[in-house]
Design a protein around this motif. Sequence first.
Motif, PDB file in Angstrom:
ATOM      1  N   THR A 270      -1.704  -2.496   7.859  1.00 41.76           N
ATOM      2  CA  THR A 270      -1.636  -1.164   7.246  1.00 41.76           C
ATOM      3  C   THR A 270      -2.197  -0.112   8.211  1.00 41.76           C
ATOM      4  OG1 THR A 270      -3.848  -1.233   6.344  1.00 41.76           O
ATOM      5  CG2 THR A 270      -2.128  -2.170   4.974  1.00 41.76           C
ATOM      6  N   SER A 271      -1.876   1.150   7.912  1.00 36.34           N
ATOM      7  CA  SER A 271      -2.442   2.243   8.717  1.00 36.34           C
ATOM      8  C   SER A 271      -3.962   2.271   8.558  1.00 36.34           C
ATOM      9  CB  SER A 271      -1.831   3.576   8.308  1.00 36.34           C
ATOM     10  OG  SER A 271      -1.882   3.757   6.917  1.00 36.34           O
ATOM     11  N   VAL A 272      -4.452   1.772   7.422  1.00 36.17           N
ATOM     12  CA  VAL A 272      -5.900   1.757   7.180  1.00 36.17           C
ATOM     13  C   VAL A 272      -6.584   0.773   8.138  1.00 36.17           C
ATOM     14  CG1 VAL A 272      -7.656   1.268   5.440  1.00 36.17           C
ATOM     15  CG2 VAL A 272      -5.507   2.354   4.755  1.00 36.17           C
TER      16      VAL A 272
ATOM     17  N   LEU B  34       0.823  -1.215   0.000  1.00 34.28           N
ATOM     18  CA  LEU B  34       0.000   0.000   0.000  1.00 34.28           C
ATOM     19  C   LEU B  34       0.856   1.265   0.000  1.00 34.28           C
ATOM     20  CD1 LEU B  34      -3.003   0.869   0.153  1.00 34.28           C
ATOM     21  CD2 LEU B  34      -2.733   0.996   2.626  1.00 34.28           C
ATOM     22  N   TYR B  35       0.766   2.032  -1.088  1.00 31.09           N
ATOM     23  CA  TYR B  35       1.524   3.283  -1.233  1.00 31.09           C
ATOM     24  C   TYR B  35       2.967   3.132  -0.760  1.00 31.09           C
ATOM     25  CZ  TYR B  35      -2.780   5.544  -2.571  1.00 31.09           C
ATOM     26  OH  TYR B  35      -3.916   5.882  -3.229  1.00 31.09           O
ATOM     27  N   ASP B  36       3.620   2.115  -1.287  1.00 32.92           N
ATOM     28  CA  ASP B  36       5.033   1.917  -1.006  1.00 32.92           C
ATOM     29  C   ASP B  36       5.690   1.364  -2.267  1.00 32.92           C
ATOM     30  OD1 ASP B  36       7.076   1.621   1.455  1.00 32.92           O
ATOM     31  OD2 ASP B  36       7.411   0.040  -0.020  1.00 32.92           O
ATOM     32  N   SER B  37       6.871   1.842  -2.585  1.00 29.34           N
ATOM     33  CA  SER B  37       7.489   1.489  -3.872  1.00 29.34           C
ATOM     34  C   SER B  37       8.509   0.362  -3.780  1.00 29.34           C
ATOM     35  CB  SER B  37       8.184   2.719  -4.458  1.00 29.34           C
ATOM     36  OG  SER B  37       7.228   3.690  -4.753  1.00 29.34           O
TER      37      SER B  37
ATOM     38  N   ILE C 285       3.329  15.206  10.235  1.00 29.27           N
ATOM     39  CA  ILE C 285       2.105  14.479  10.615  1.00 29.27           C
ATOM     40  C   ILE C 285       1.887  13.326   9.643  1.00 29.27           C
ATOM     41  CG2 ILE C 285       0.533  15.952   9.268  1.00 29.27           C
ATOM     42  CD1 ILE C 285      -1.496  15.609  11.623  1.00 29.27           C
ATOM     43  N   MET C 286       1.364  12.226  10.188  1.00 30.68           N
ATOM     44  CA  MET C 286       0.952  11.097   9.348  1.00 30.68           C
ATOM     45  C   MET C 286      -0.483  10.800   9.728  1.00 30.68           C
ATOM     46  SD  MET C 286       3.651   8.085   8.652  1.00 30.68           S
ATOM     47  CE  MET C 286       3.866   7.734  10.343  1.00 30.68           C
ATOM     48  N   ASP C 287      -1.410  11.103   8.849  1.00 28.74           N
ATOM     49  CA  ASP C 287      -2.805  10.839   9.197  1.00 28.74           C
ATOM     50  C   ASP C 287      -3.558  10.208   8.021  1.00 28.74           C
ATOM     51  OD1 ASP C 287      -2.842  13.161   7.661  1.00 28.74           O
ATOM     52  OD2 ASP C 287      -4.410  14.125   8.841  1.00 28.74           O
TER      53      ASP C 287
ATOM     54  N   ALA D 103      -4.501  10.370  13.446  1.00 24.77           N
ATOM     55  CA  ALA D 103      -3.105  10.730  13.187  1.00 24.77           C
ATOM     56  C   ALA D 103      -2.203   9.940  14.131  1.00 24.77           C
ATOM     57  CB  ALA D 103      -2.903  12.230  13.408  1.00 24.77           C
ATOM     58  N   TYR D 104      -1.009   9.600  13.666  1.00 24.87           N
ATOM     59  CA  TYR D 104      -0.027   8.838  14.448  1.00 24.87           C
ATOM     60  C   TYR D 104      -0.701   7.599  15.072  1.00 24.87           C
ATOM     61  CZ  TYR D 104       1.567  13.752  14.569  1.00 24.87           C
ATOM     62  OH  TYR D 104       1.879  15.054  14.250  1.00 24.87           O
ATOM     63  N   VAL D 105      -1.578   6.964  14.322  1.00 25.08           N
ATOM     64  CA  VAL D 105      -2.376   5.853  14.863  1.00 25.08           C
ATOM     65  C   VAL D 105      -1.435   4.726  15.340  1.00 25.08           C
ATOM     66  CG1 VAL D 105      -4.107   4.097  14.317  1.00 25.08           C
ATOM     67  CG2 VAL D 105      -4.331   6.408  13.378  1.00 25.08           C
ATOM     68  N   GLY D 106      -1.694   4.236  16.532  1.00 24.45           N
ATOM     69  CA  GLY D 106      -0.902   3.124  17.075  1.00 24.45           C
ATOM     70  C   GLY D 106       0.331   3.581  17.838  1.00 24.45           C
TER      71      GLY D 106
END
Length: 251
Positions: free
Chosen positions: A144-146, A116-119, A242-244, A207-210
């Motif tokens: 995943t963050s999702v 997921l959104y990683d190359s 931020i990561m949200d 945001a910053y989940v976990g």
Amino acid sequence: MKKLSVIGIGAGDPDHLTMQAVKTLNQVDVFFLMDKGPAKETLLDLRREICQRYIIGRTYRFVEAYSPERQRDDTDYTASVEALNRAKQTTFERLINEELSDGQHGGFLVWGDPSLYDSTLRILQAILDAGRCAFEFDVIPGITSVQALAAKHKVPLNTIGGSLEITTGRRLAAGQVGDASSVVVMLDAGDAYQCVSDPDTRIYWGAYVGTPDERLIAGRLGDVADDIERTRKAARKEHGWIMDTYLLRRP
Ligand SMILES: C[S@@+](CC[C@H](N)C(=O)[O-])C[C@H]1O[C@@H](n2cnc3c(N)ncnc32)[C@H](O)[C@@H]1O
């Protein structure tokens, strides 16, 4: 033959590693650390903590590499990501050639899940296709963050029989979303939820989940959008980054 494992490490909570990830960590000789940007130190610290916590009685080493950044002023987003991936490919090739001996096992610790959104997977496949470097690799899935976001809000991602779209803040802001009843938005550098016209849309934001800095807000967009915007601004100011992620549920 050299071996590589691309290991999903979850999106910030070390307890989210799978047993398969822990087993694989305990086989790796060299970990390649590629983080960048203002969150770099936090992201690297989590990787070091994970290795310290889960690797038992085994010697390993970290190799940190400069990770190229995307040209943010470039108007063609896809072209700039492709250019970035070519630069990363050169870095990955050098690491595999110079830092890993034949018979050794290298590891890439990927945030969340590598799909997921990683190359990383695209880059490794391109290196193999180019034929300049020989190795075998496997992929260990991560949370995943999702998934972490949905768990924290205690909601399913989809409605009954409904579709789920996962997209970026950039696409949401440009109105480039389909008609799925549920939309997950990642990589939102602005406040793209403010572009959603229906105030009855529900938002589940995190945001910053976990992590210990986790922030969660949920409600009717018309009621909570400004609160989320204020919270994001304050969090950015406090942490420097931020990561949200958020789930939008259409009414
Ligand atoms: C480059 S993508 C990587 C996604 C990752 N591979 C995954 O499986 O979650 C980075 C985006 O993931 C989301 N993200 C990653 N970690 C997060 C976290 N702990 N809390 C909220 N969102 C997160 C944010 O939308 C961020 O912009």
